[in-house]
Design an enzyme around this catalytic site. Sequence first.
Site, short mmCIF file in Angstrom:
data_model
loop_
_atom_site.label_atom_id
_atom_site.label_comp_id
_atom_site.label_asym_id
_atom_site.label_seq_id
_atom_site.Cartn_x
_atom_site.Cartn_y
_atom_site.Cartn_z
N ASP A 179 0.85 -1.17 -0.13
CA ASP A 179 0.12 0.00 0.08
C ASP A 179 0.93 1.09 -0.01
O ASP A 179 2.02 1.39 -0.29
CB ASP A 179 -0.91 -0.17 1.15
N CYS A 225 3.17 -3.16 4.12
CA CYS A 225 2.34 -1.95 4.38
C CYS A 225 3.04 -1.47 5.51
O CYS A 225 4.18 -1.45 5.60
CB CYS A 225 0.88 -2.35 4.75
N THR A 232 2.67 -1.11 9.14
CA THR A 232 3.10 -2.41 9.93
C THR A 232 3.38 -3.66 9.60
O THR A 232 3.88 -4.77 10.16
CB THR A 232 1.82 -2.57 11.01
N HIS A 255 10.38 -23.95 8.93
CA HIS A 255 9.36 -24.78 9.92
C HIS A 255 7.80 -24.58 9.25
O HIS A 255 7.31 -25.57 9.49
CB HIS A 255 9.69 -24.26 11.08
N HIS A 291 7.59 -30.92 10.38
CA HIS A 291 6.81 -29.69 10.19
C HIS A 291 5.78 -29.86 8.95
O HIS A 291 4.79 -29.19 9.15
CB HIS A 291 8.15 -28.69 9.81
C1 RB5 Z 1 -1.94 2.82 6.61
O1 RB5 Z 1 -1.86 4.14 7.16
C2 RB5 Z 1 -1.74 1.50 7.47
O2 RB5 Z 1 -2.81 1.21 8.39
C3 RB5 Z 1 -1.51 0.23 6.57
O3 RB5 Z 1 -0.23 0.52 5.85
C4 RB5 Z 1 -0.93 -0.76 7.67
O4 RB5 Z 1 -0.08 -0.59 8.76
C5 RB5 Z 1 -2.12 -1.60 8.21
O5 RB5 Z 1 -1.85 -2.91 8.74
#
Ligand code: RB5
Length: 147
Positions: free
Chosen positions: A8, A65, A67, A98, A133
């Site tokens: 994203d 993304c 996080t 694994h 595994h």
């Molecule tokens: C976008 O702001 C953010 O929420 C997205 O990139 C991600 O971290 C979502 O899990």
Amino acid sequence: MKVVIASDHGGMTIRAEIKSLMEEMGIEYEDLGCECSQSVDYPDYAVPAAEKVASGEADRGILICGTGIGMSIAANKVKGIRCALVHDVYSARMTREHNDSNVLAMGERVIGPGLAREIAKTWLETAFEGGRHANRIGKIGEYENQS
Ligand code: RB5
């Protein structure tokens, strides 16, 4: 090996870094975007990428993304996907050995491009160990096929 990659708006720098890594490694890849100058919704990128892995059109997927969490949650909704959210090199190796993870998720607001490159390189180069595994992964598949 063919890899599908997507991010994203929160993962565009690491996506570019991993594409450059795959070019160096001679790995074929398909980039599903985003081409975003504004905010987009990560499931719109995670699900199509995961579906390509699940169908066999791609062997592996890499999703980024902010996080890595949203991408990994969305990808793991696709049947047959074992998406691992990884922010260290040890876990990158272990999740291949694994868990036979077929999708890697990372968060660009959590780690920098240098570490992301090392994680992706390790993840791409490490083989599944099989054996006990494989039995454990089989149990996940059995559960998935009941629903
Ligand atoms: C976008 O702001 C953010 O929420 C997205 O990139 C991600 O971290 C979502 O899990």
